[in-house]
Design a protein around this motif. Structure first.
Motif, short mmCIF file in Angstrom:
data_model
loop_
_atom_site.label_atom_id
_atom_site.label_comp_id
_atom_site.label_asym_id
_atom_site.label_seq_id
_atom_site.Cartn_x
_atom_site.Cartn_y
_atom_site.Cartn_z
N ALA A 6 0.85 -1.20 0.00
CA ALA A 6 0.00 0.00 0.00
C ALA A 6 0.88 1.24 0.00
O ALA A 6 1.90 1.29 0.66
CB ALA A 6 -0.89 0.00 1.24
N GLN A 7 0.48 2.22 -0.79
CA GLN A 7 1.33 3.37 -0.98
C GLN A 7 0.57 4.68 -0.88
O GLN A 7 -0.66 4.68 -0.78
CB GLN A 7 2.11 3.19 -2.30
CG GLN A 7 2.97 1.93 -2.19
CD GLN A 7 3.67 1.52 -3.45
OE1 GLN A 7 3.18 1.74 -4.53
NE2 GLN A 7 4.85 0.94 -3.27
N VAL A 8 1.29 5.80 -0.89
CA VAL A 8 0.66 7.03 -0.42
C VAL A 8 0.45 8.16 -1.42
O VAL A 8 -0.15 9.17 -1.08
CB VAL A 8 1.44 7.62 0.79
CG1 VAL A 8 1.37 6.66 1.96
CG2 VAL A 8 2.87 7.93 0.43
N ILE A 9 0.96 8.06 -2.63
CA ILE A 9 0.71 9.15 -3.57
C ILE A 9 0.57 8.57 -4.98
O ILE A 9 1.28 7.63 -5.34
CB ILE A 9 1.80 10.26 -3.48
CG1 ILE A 9 1.41 11.49 -4.34
CG2 ILE A 9 3.18 9.75 -3.85
CD1 ILE A 9 2.28 12.72 -4.12
N THR A 10 -0.36 9.13 -5.75
CA THR A 10 -0.57 8.63 -7.10
C THR A 10 0.48 9.22 -8.04
O THR A 10 1.02 10.29 -7.78
CB THR A 10 -1.95 9.05 -7.64
OG1 THR A 10 -1.99 10.47 -7.75
CG2 THR A 10 -3.08 8.55 -6.75
N PRO A 11 0.75 8.53 -9.16
CA PRO A 11 1.66 9.10 -10.16
C PRO A 11 1.22 10.49 -10.60
O PRO A 11 2.04 11.40 -10.74
CB PRO A 11 1.58 8.11 -11.33
CG PRO A 11 1.17 6.82 -10.71
CD PRO A 11 0.28 7.19 -9.55
N LEU A 14 2.03 13.08 -7.96
CA LEU A 14 3.47 13.32 -7.85
C LEU A 14 3.98 14.15 -9.04
O LEU A 14 4.81 15.04 -8.88
CB LEU A 14 4.24 12.00 -7.72
CG LEU A 14 5.74 12.14 -7.44
CD1 LEU A 14 6.02 12.96 -6.17
CD2 LEU A 14 6.40 10.77 -7.34
N HIS A 17 2.97 17.62 -8.39
CA HIS A 17 3.85 18.17 -7.35
C HIS A 17 5.15 18.67 -7.98
O HIS A 17 5.60 19.79 -7.74
CB HIS A 17 4.11 17.07 -6.32
CG HIS A 17 4.99 17.50 -5.19
ND1 HIS A 17 4.56 18.34 -4.19
CD2 HIS A 17 6.28 17.21 -4.89
CE1 HIS A 17 5.54 18.55 -3.33
NE2 HIS A 17 6.60 17.88 -3.73
N ILE A 107 2.36 2.01 -13.02
CA ILE A 107 2.52 2.09 -11.56
C ILE A 107 3.66 1.17 -11.10
O ILE A 107 4.40 1.48 -10.18
CB ILE A 107 1.18 1.78 -10.86
CG1 ILE A 107 1.24 2.13 -9.39
CG2 ILE A 107 0.76 0.34 -11.04
CD1 ILE A 107 1.09 3.58 -9.14
N PHE A 110 7.52 2.43 -11.20
CA PHE A 110 8.12 3.28 -10.15
C PHE A 110 8.93 2.48 -9.14
O PHE A 110 9.82 3.02 -8.49
CB PHE A 110 7.02 4.07 -9.42
CG PHE A 110 6.50 5.22 -10.24
CD1 PHE A 110 7.13 6.46 -10.20
CD2 PHE A 110 5.39 5.06 -11.06
CE1 PHE A 110 6.66 7.52 -10.97
CE2 PHE A 110 4.92 6.12 -11.83
CZ PHE A 110 5.56 7.35 -11.79
N ASN A 111 8.61 1.21 -9.00
CA ASN A 111 9.35 0.40 -8.04
C ASN A 111 10.41 -0.49 -8.67
O ASN A 111 11.11 -1.22 -7.99
CB ASN A 111 8.38 -0.41 -7.19
CG ASN A 111 7.58 0.50 -6.29
OD1 ASN A 111 8.12 1.04 -5.33
ND2 ASN A 111 6.33 0.75 -6.64
N ILE A 125 11.24 5.42 -8.33
CA ILE A 125 10.66 6.42 -7.42
C ILE A 125 11.76 7.20 -6.69
O ILE A 125 11.66 8.42 -6.51
CB ILE A 125 9.66 5.80 -6.41
CG1 ILE A 125 9.08 6.86 -5.46
CG2 ILE A 125 10.28 4.66 -5.62
CD1 ILE A 125 8.27 7.94 -6.13
#
Lengths: 159, 159
Positions: A6-11, A14, A17, A107, A110-111, A125
């Motif tokens: 589980a992760q905290v910000i969508t592509p 970000l 941002h 998605i 990113f990892n 990421i």
């Protein structure tokens, strides 16, 4: 496809941002007097134009490398830009290019570990966060240059 | 529980990212000469000690506010710290406190809107990114102070 924790910000968030930060950096370029943009320095550090050369060599080329799996080394542009207007034009090209490549990332990407510029072998990421942080860090340097020149910089929280 | 869109960084990795930045900020505090830490300034900006006051008033109090749903306003400490060693001690206390509160956040909490300090009504993830970015931004200012003092700062990428 790997299972993701589980992760905290969508592509998308970000990217917004980062582009918000890039819009602020663009305003910093704009408020520098032309001569000072290329020449003003403190403590032997690079003038702001040289820092922007670095941002331009990092952001869009990094995203292109990540998406196309190209590990070509980091290289600042060989052509010498001599007007602020040229920097602003390159900046806007980079803005579009970053968004274009970003939208090609899944998605999972990113990892994935990628050897950015053939040198920075980290999860995508982490490389992306480094690009953003490096821009904030050196832009902070630009704020000091502007204050030393007695110029009011834009607010940090304006994006 | 809301359905979450696919996202790109885990809470644990983002905490490590922030604490890595905080470890670098701590090293910047360490390398400042005592007098310059409290007094040196360029262009009328705050000396680095005042910037650290701000970081201390933001990081741990923000995390506490977010977790306990307390919207008390932002306030820098009323006691005046006069030694660098006191700042380092407060820094380490904040490090532990940030981690303690962070671990109480659920994955959903990051996307909840919270009125941080009764003033910044944004999703928690955006408030957290602001805390990190603000520290990078002002620490960049500290790098210029150190260079102007002819002191070699730690590498930006050392965390």
């Amino acid at each position: 496809m790997k299972t993701l924790a589980a992760q905290v910000i969508t592509p998308e968030d970000l990217l917004n941002h980062w582009q918000g930060h890039r819009a602020l950096t663009r305003r910093i370029i704009e408020v520098f007097p032309d001569k000072d943009f290329f020449e003003f320095s403190i403590g032997g550090m690079r003038p702001f134009a040289k820092l922007v050369d670095e941002f331009l060599a990092m952001g869009a080329p990094a995203m292109k490398g990540i998406v196309t799996k190209d590990t070509a080394p980091f290289a600042e542009a060989s052509e010498n830009l001599i007007f602020k207007a040229q920097y602003l034009e390159k900046w806007d090209e980079a803005t579009a290019e970053i968004t274009k490549y970003w939208q090609q990332l899944t998605i999972e990407d990113f990892n994935e570990t990628f050897n950015l510029f053939g040198q920075y072998n980290f999860p995508v990421i982490q490389n992306v966060l480094y690009l953003i942080d490096n821009e904030i860090h050196h832009r902070g340097q630009g704020y000091v240059y502007l204050r030393a020149l007695n110029i009011e910089p834009p607010f940090f929280w304006e994006r």
